[in-house]
Scaffold this active site. Sequence first.
Site, PDB file in Angstrom:
ATOM      1  N   VAL A   1      44.358  43.109  61.213  1.00  0.00           N
ATOM      2  CA  VAL A   1      43.303  43.247  60.217  1.00  0.00           C
ATOM      3  C   VAL A   1      42.015  42.706  60.842  1.00  0.00           C
ATOM      4  O   VAL A   1      41.997  41.586  61.361  1.00  0.00           O
ATOM      5  CB  VAL A   1      43.665  42.440  58.945  1.00  0.00           C
ATOM      6  CG1 VAL A   1      42.518  42.455  57.950  1.00  0.00           C
ATOM      7  CG2 VAL A   1      44.939  42.987  58.314  1.00  0.00           C
ATOM      8  N   CYS A   2      40.953  43.489  60.808  1.00  0.00           N
ATOM      9  CA  CYS A   2      39.678  43.059  61.404  1.00  0.00           C
ATOM     10  C   CYS A   2      39.129  41.829  60.683  1.00  0.00           C
ATOM     11  O   CYS A   2      38.970  41.833  59.452  1.00  0.00           O
ATOM     12  CB  CYS A   2      38.651  44.171  61.325  1.00  0.00           C
ATOM     13  SG  CYS A   2      36.987  43.590  61.716  1.00  0.00           S
ATOM     14  N   VAL A   3      38.800  40.800  61.455  1.00  0.00           N
ATOM     15  CA  VAL A   3      38.365  39.539  60.847  1.00  0.00           C
ATOM     16  C   VAL A   3      37.051  39.676  60.086  1.00  0.00           C
ATOM     17  O   VAL A   3      36.915  39.167  58.967  1.00  0.00           O
ATOM     18  CB  VAL A   3      38.308  38.400  61.887  1.00  0.00           C
ATOM     19  CG1 VAL A   3      37.302  38.686  63.004  1.00  0.00           C
ATOM     20  CG2 VAL A   3      37.969  37.076  61.229  1.00  0.00           C
TER      21      VAL A   3
ATOM     22  N   ALA B   1      37.660  41.605  56.994  1.00  0.00           N
ATOM     23  CA  ALA B   1      38.532  40.823  56.119  1.00  0.00           C
ATOM     24  C   ALA B   1      37.754  39.716  55.409  1.00  0.00           C
ATOM     25  O   ALA B   1      37.955  39.461  54.217  1.00  0.00           O
ATOM     26  CB  ALA B   1      39.683  40.223  56.919  1.00  0.00           C
TER      27      ALA B   1
END
Lengths: 135, 130
Positions: free
Chosen positions: B77-79, B82
Amino acid sequence: MSEIKKFMYVNRKAPYGTIYAWEALEVILIGAAFEQDVSLAFMDDGVYQLTKGQDTTGIGMKNFSPTYSALGDYEITKIYVDKESLEERGLSLDDLQHLVWEDEDEDWAEKDSIRLVSRTELADVLAEQDVLFNF
Amino acid sequence: MKLTIQVNEGPYQHQSADSAYFFTKAALEKGHKIYRVFFYHDGVNNGTRLTTPPQDDRNIVNRWSELAKEHDLDMVVCVAAAQRRGIVDDGEAQRNGKDATNIADGFRISGLGQLVEGAIQSDRLVVFGD
């Protein structure tokens, strides 16, 4: 990771209204560190991303359009703009930011980054790529 | 073939979240390798374990978690995406002073570099989104 791939980021959406354009730009900036052969394409409503004089005060969002002028510093020098997409929207090259890069092989001569291409020419460029990021 | 999958849309809102899952599952069944599944834009919402769909509907989040467990998938999941949308793991909760986490089993939070590296390492990047 010695292999260099031809990376193209395809930008098809208006700068505001959805977050795609801004989050695409974030990928482009991070991706620049990976030293691939990068080019960008702007088509459909994506051409609005490059327009000059953007003012977002009325919508309470950050105007991120100045970031495009930094792309040259990230060694992103090939920015293809679909001519038909501009024309369909009553726009011309004059409505876009003047994006440049400095060529270190020619004593840092300033060169235009934007390449205005027809849809057919853009299709050929797309066909040459190894990786297409689609936003 | 070695594939990286990019999921750009949220669960239940957009069919591409389902299509990405079915494609990934089918590719694995055909013997292809999935190098990474990367969740970006609203796609990060595929990774919250707080999802509670009606009982007669599919559970999109659990479906990904089960597939990851079965095939040892790397689901990232892209930080940055996110943080905007409130997808939190222990590390992020600590760093940003949040009082809860919601990351689902099999997902991890990491940077956009993981997407770019996935595209470099794979034979194909397959993008699901609008």
